[in-house]
Design a protein around this motif. Structure first.
Motif, PDB file in Angstrom:
ATOM      1  N   ARG A  91       0.886  -1.229   0.177  1.00 25.15           N
ATOM      2  CA  ARG A  91      -0.134  -0.050  -0.213  1.00 25.15           C
ATOM      3  C   ARG A  91       0.742   1.104  -0.088  1.00 25.15           C
ATOM      4  O   ARG A  91       1.986   1.188   0.584  1.00 25.15           O
ATOM      5  CB  ARG A  91      -0.862   0.051   1.211  1.00 25.15           C
ATOM      6  CG  ARG A  91      -1.960  -1.124   1.213  1.00 25.15           C
ATOM      7  CD  ARG A  91      -2.967  -0.816   2.451  1.00 25.15           C
ATOM      8  NE  ARG A  91      -3.462   0.395   2.601  1.00 25.15           N
ATOM      9  CZ  ARG A  91      -4.599   0.630   1.878  1.00 25.15           C
ATOM     10  NH1 ARG A  91      -5.146   0.049   1.215  1.00 25.15           N
ATOM     11  NH2 ARG A  91      -5.150   1.966   2.417  1.00 25.15           N
ATOM     12  N   GLU A 111       3.817   4.334   9.141  1.00 23.14           N
ATOM     13  CA  GLU A 111       2.931   3.152   8.795  1.00 23.14           C
ATOM     14  C   GLU A 111       1.906   3.122   9.751  1.00 23.14           C
ATOM     15  O   GLU A 111       1.750   2.246  10.730  1.00 23.14           O
ATOM     16  CB  GLU A 111       3.920   1.753   8.737  1.00 23.14           C
ATOM     17  CG  GLU A 111       4.885   1.957   7.785  1.00 23.14           C
ATOM     18  CD  GLU A 111       4.400   1.686   6.353  1.00 23.14           C
ATOM     19  OE1 GLU A 111       3.233   1.341   5.912  1.00 23.14           O
ATOM     20  OE2 GLU A 111       5.057   2.590   5.410  1.00 23.14           O
ATOM     21  N   VAL A 112       0.763   4.144   9.604  1.00 24.86           N
ATOM     22  CA  VAL A 112      -0.557   3.890  10.301  1.00 24.86           C
ATOM     23  C   VAL A 112      -1.453   2.837   9.797  1.00 24.86           C
ATOM     24  O   VAL A 112      -1.486   3.093   8.585  1.00 24.86           O
ATOM     25  CB  VAL A 112      -1.066   5.287  10.412  1.00 24.86           C
ATOM     26  CG1 VAL A 112      -2.358   5.499  11.113  1.00 24.86           C
ATOM     27  CG2 VAL A 112      -0.049   6.357  11.141  1.00 24.86           C
ATOM     28  N   ASP A 113      -2.015   2.241  10.431  1.00 23.81           N
ATOM     29  CA  ASP A 113      -2.963   1.344   9.993  1.00 23.81           C
ATOM     30  C   ASP A 113      -4.077   1.914   8.913  1.00 23.81           C
ATOM     31  O   ASP A 113      -4.647   2.899   9.614  1.00 23.81           O
ATOM     32  CB  ASP A 113      -3.653   0.343  10.872  1.00 23.81           C
ATOM     33  CG  ASP A 113      -4.677  -0.321  10.531  1.00 23.81           C
ATOM     34  OD1 ASP A 113      -4.138  -1.715  10.017  1.00 23.81           O
ATOM     35  OD2 ASP A 113      -5.884  -0.270  10.723  1.00 23.81           O
ATOM     36  N   ASP A 115      -7.309   1.293   8.379  1.00 19.90           N
ATOM     37  CA  ASP A 115      -8.724   1.198   9.001  1.00 19.90           C
ATOM     38  C   ASP A 115      -8.698   1.988  10.167  1.00 19.90           C
ATOM     39  O   ASP A 115      -9.644   2.781  10.429  1.00 19.90           O
ATOM     40  CB  ASP A 115      -8.936  -0.401   9.323  1.00 19.90           C
ATOM     41  CG  ASP A 115      -9.075  -1.151   8.196  1.00 19.90           C
ATOM     42  OD1 ASP A 115      -9.279  -0.689   6.846  1.00 19.90           O
ATOM     43  OD2 ASP A 115      -8.843  -2.546   8.324  1.00 19.90           O
ATOM     44  N   TRP A 116      -7.634   2.011  10.786  1.00 22.04           N
ATOM     45  CA  TRP A 116      -7.641   2.896  12.125  1.00 22.04           C
ATOM     46  C   TRP A 116      -7.683   4.418  11.569  1.00 22.04           C
ATOM     47  O   TRP A 116      -8.501   5.146  12.304  1.00 22.04           O
ATOM     48  CB  TRP A 116      -6.307   2.579  12.980  1.00 22.04           C
ATOM     49  CG  TRP A 116      -6.370   3.795  14.160  1.00 22.04           C
ATOM     50  CD1 TRP A 116      -6.647   3.296  15.293  1.00 22.04           C
ATOM     51  CD2 TRP A 116      -5.821   5.010  14.165  1.00 22.04           C
ATOM     52  NE1 TRP A 116      -6.674   4.294  16.087  1.00 22.04           N
ATOM     53  CE2 TRP A 116      -5.948   5.596  15.500  1.00 22.04           C
ATOM     54  CE3 TRP A 116      -5.246   5.751  13.203  1.00 22.04           C
ATOM     55  CZ2 TRP A 116      -5.557   6.642  15.958  1.00 22.04           C
ATOM     56  CZ3 TRP A 116      -4.894   7.154  13.423  1.00 22.04           C
ATOM     57  CH2 TRP A 116      -5.034   7.269  15.174  1.00 22.04           C
TER      58      TRP A 116
END
Length: 239
Positions: A91, A111-113, A115-116
């Motif tokens: 991604r 690298e933040v999720d 969905d969160w």
């Protein structure tokens, strides 16, 4: 051949200035190769160095970094630059966008999720959570998602909201410029995205200036070889 723009270059200074001028006119590498007789591979090699210089220029003027007391530094290796994931199926990173005075600034988010982040944008996550504070997400006015090609507007009271906005502003215009580059370059893979985001930031913030003269001044102070020691070497027909 002596060249003040790049040590050990096989291009003359005149050719480099011509290439820079056409770069400022926002021509593609294929178009410039056709106009100048310089191979597309060589043009792209110079483009990468020029864009790396532009990225450094932008990062060193990013007020968010200054406010944190840090010194921006653009490393030369592809991994640290975030250029190592080109078309490998991973991604693309999110980018935070904010405005100070009349300039737009962008930050490549960690690298933040995804969905969160989407839950936070929609107000489903506490605005005071540790991740929000750690990554200063509350300071941004927009989050660019290049996976879905979407700009999430952050207009809520607590720094995020439903992304609904009725009046176009500078951030919307800047995002429009970024999207036009996606069309022009037929999508931007993870290996070039960062440099194109920074180039768009540079072009937007200095849209009323002569960016050709600006680039010559930048390269006079820091030649291209300060970003990388080598560029693709190729003879130029009729040089």
């Amino acid at each position: 051949m002596k060249n003040k723009y790049l040590k050990g270059a096989h291009l003359s200074e005149r050719k480099v200035r011509e290439l820079i001028k056409l770069f400022c006119d926002d021509l593609t590498a294929t178009q410039i190769a056709s106009v100048t007789g310089i191979s597309r591979i060589t043009v792209n090699a110079y483009f990468k160095l020029i864009r790396t210089h532009i990225a450094r220029f932008c990062e060193e003027r990013n007020p968010l970094r200054v406010s944190k007391g840090t010194h921006a530094f653009i490393p030369v290796d592809s991994t640290a630059l975030g250029l190592d994931n080109a078309e490998n199926g991973s991604r693309k990173p999110f980018y935070g966008i904010y405005k100070k005075e009349d300039h737009i600034y962008t930050d490549k988010l960690p690298e933040v999720d995804g969905d969160w982040l989407n839950d936070w944008i929609k107000g489903r996550v506490d605005a005071g959570s540790d991740l929000v504070e750690k990554y200063s997400l509350h300071l941004y006015k927009g989050i660019a998602d290049f996976n879905s090609i979407r700009l999430h507007r952050l207009n809520g009271i607590n720094g995020h909201g439903n992304g609904i906005k009725n009046v176009q502003d500078d951030i919307d215009i800047f995002w429009g410029m970024l999207k036009s580059r996606l069309v022009k370059f037929r999508g931007l893979n993870g290996g070039t995205l960062y440099l194109h985001v920074k180039e768009t930031e540079f072009r937007y913030n200095h849209r009323s200036a002569d960016i050709y003269e600006m680039l010559l001044d930048i390269l006079h102070q820091q030649p291209l070889h300060t970003s990388k020691t080598m560029v693709a070497r190729e003879s130029i027909p009729g040089k």
